[in-house]
Scaffold this active site. Structure first.
Site, PDB file in Angstrom:
ATOM      1  N   HIS A 157       0.828  -1.223   0.000  1.00  0.00           N
ATOM      2  CA  HIS A 157       0.000   0.000   0.000  1.00  0.00           C
ATOM      3  C   HIS A 157       0.853   1.261   0.000  1.00  0.00           C
ATOM      4  O   HIS A 157       0.390   2.313   0.425  1.00  0.00           O
ATOM      5  CB  HIS A 157      -0.953   0.040   1.216  1.00  0.00           C
ATOM      6  CG  HIS A 157      -1.689  -1.236   1.466  1.00  0.00           C
ATOM      7  ND1 HIS A 157      -2.977  -1.476   1.045  1.00  0.00           N
ATOM      8  CD2 HIS A 157      -1.298  -2.389   2.078  1.00  0.00           C
ATOM      9  CE1 HIS A 157      -3.352  -2.687   1.399  1.00  0.00           C
ATOM     10  NE2 HIS A 157      -2.353  -3.272   2.026  1.00  0.00           N
ATOM     11  N   GLU A 291       9.430   9.033 -16.352  1.00  0.00           N
ATOM     12  CA  GLU A 291       8.026   9.405 -16.593  1.00  0.00           C
ATOM     13  C   GLU A 291       7.555   8.906 -17.953  1.00  0.00           C
ATOM     14  O   GLU A 291       6.444   8.379 -18.099  1.00  0.00           O
ATOM     15  CB  GLU A 291       7.860  10.928 -16.505  1.00  0.00           C
ATOM     16  CG  GLU A 291       8.120  11.480 -15.114  1.00  0.00           C
ATOM     17  CD  GLU A 291       8.327  12.986 -15.162  1.00  0.00           C
ATOM     18  OE1 GLU A 291       7.354  13.715 -15.331  1.00  0.00           O
ATOM     19  OE2 GLU A 291       9.483  13.442 -15.044  1.00  0.00           O
TER      20      GLU A 291
END
Ligand code: ARG
Length: 459
Positions: A157, A291
């Site tokens: 998480h 990216e």
């Protein structure tokens, strides 16, 4: 004027817009080498089976090599009115060698011709993907070997979970990339059947030798059903599917790099070679390559969905819809190869910040599980109770603004009287990772074993 290849029944030539929508030469010229190889194999087979004279076949074979060198020399006159690479090559062959050129298309159709050209091209791309993946696996292996025992936080998480080793995290990607490699190898093996000789769709009445052309072009065997041969694009779909999964893996590491290279994390430093600055903010070093790698799956998966959509519901056999296959696959393949090369460069050049990793590993109550396990092992508590005791200790530490190892023994004993001083041994991150020696676990000895196994496999 009517088309010289198929214009016999046509009185009028096509509308200019028809030519524009129909032509594929703008992109399928990339298949020139495969087209010429397929034609040379076909001509040689036609001679060997007595369908063509040796003289004609020799003229065709030689003429095709001239065409090849014209294309490679950049002085081939590509013509949009000739639609595609197949007719451009054949038409130029006719200009060079004259009448025998018209015999090359005996016992063949553009339907099996494009199928064989495209398969040869995609087969090469599987090989390119496999070698690109191998290089990237080696880059991750070097990182893993250098940092087999560097501790870092492991996350679930994106919250601190348990300490792991840098090497272990790097080796997780080696496993993913190994599956990618085997998917490309698997697809390659399955696509390695030759559709040439299926002709338009039904086969041919000429006594061709499909085994000979299959062998000459490096295929394992000819395809077994002529209808399937000209209507099948599974090989392209498998390549795209494998590429999509691979690009998904790259996007996950790209995202980790974006997070890890931020000022808040500082887990890694990306080299100048793979980052860019800002024209207004002088301090910036942006992880642009990461990216872009995160984004490339969008493009590759887009191509995959496009080709599935093109193929869906197409009645057998060939339909012109299938001409839309190539640009998708070309773009996906180019994107994947560039992405693999960029990721290899970035992984090779990145530097892990060992001290920052170690500090981060020790924060966030990362050894809470080790504490619970100790309560089970040393005090014989049921795991559920140990979990509860540990949770209470975490809450206590949190209220004191410290981490688990900073609690005093008295603090510990206020929660459970049985706790002894030796508990502090298991609260250190080094001990934590060293203890996880189960097969596939994060202990440095396990990681080193996996590194050695993969180094041998890739050598
Ligand atoms: N340019 C075509 C393609 O890429 C070649 C096959 C054309 N066959 C035909 N019967 N029109 O699919």
């Amino acid at each position: 004027a009517a088309n010289q290849m198929w214009g016999g029944r046509f009185a009028e030539g096509p509308d200019a817009i028809m030519t524009a929508i129909n032509a594929s030469i703008g992109f399928d010229k990339r298949l020139y080498a495969q087209d010429i190889a397929g034609s040379r194999a076909h001509a040689a087979m036609l001679a060997a089976t007595g369908i063509l004279t040796n003289k004609d076949a020799e003229a065709i074979g030689k003429g095709l090599l001239t065409v090849l060198s014209e294309i490679e020399g950049g002085n081939f006159p590509f013509r949009t009115d000739l639609e595609d690479i197949h007719m451009n090559v054949e038409s130029r062959l006719k200009e060079i060698i004259g009448e025998p050129a018209g015999r090359l298309h005996t016992a063949r159709s553009r339907n099996d011709q494009v199928a064989v050209d495209f398969r040869l091209w995609v087969r090469d791309q599987c090989d390119a993907a496999i070698s690109g993946l191998t290089e990237l696996m080696k880059a991750f292996l070097s990182q893993a070997e250098a940092g087999a025992d560097w501790v870092m936080p492991g996350f679930t998480h994106l919250q601190t979970a348990q300490p792991v080793t840098w090497g272990h995290h790097m080796m997780a990607y080696v496993e993913m990339l190994a599956r990618d490699r085997s998917r490309f190898a698997d697809a390659r093996a399955r696509m390695n059947e030759c559709p040439l000789g299926a002709a338009a769709l039904a086969g041919t009445s000429f006594p061709i030798d499909r085994h000979a052309t299959a062998q000459a072009l490096g295929f394992d065997r000819p395809t077994a059903n002529s209808l399937d041969s000209v209507s099948d694009r599974d090989f392209a779909l498998e390549f795209l599917s494998a590429s999509s999964i691979c690009a998904m893996h790259l996007s996950r590491f790209a995202e980790e790099l974006v997070i890890w290279s931020s000022a808040q994390f500082r887990f890694v430093r990306l080299s100048d070679k793979w980052t860019t600055g800002s024209s207004i903010m002088p301090q910036k070093k942006n992880p642009d390559a990461a990216e872009l790698l995160r984004a490339k799956l969008g493009r590759i998966l887009g191509a995959t969905v496009a080709l599935f959509t093109i193929m869906k519901g197409l009645a057998l056999t060939y339909s012109k819809d299938m001409q839309e296959d190539k640009e998708q696959v070309f773009d996906a393949a180019d994107t994947l190869m560039l992405a693999l090369a960029a990721m290899t460069g970035m992984v090779t050049d990145m530097t892990a910040n060992r001290e920052v990793l170690a500090q981060a590993a020790a924060s966030g109550f990362s050894t809470a599980t080790d504490l619970a396990d100790w309560l089970v092992r040393a005090l014989g508590l049921p795991f559920r109770e140990a979990h509860h005791v540990t949770g209470t200790l975490v809450a206590l530490a949190e209220s004191k603004g410290c981490d688990l190892p900073d609690l005093s023994l008295a603090d510990m004993q206020s929660v459970h009287t049985g706790i002894r001083a030796e508990v502090f041994d298991v609260l250190g991150v080094e001990n934590s990772v060293r203890s996880r020696t189960s097969y596939g676990g994060t202990a440095p000895e396990q990681v080193r074993g996996q590194v050695a196994r993969w180094k041998a496999a890739l050598a």
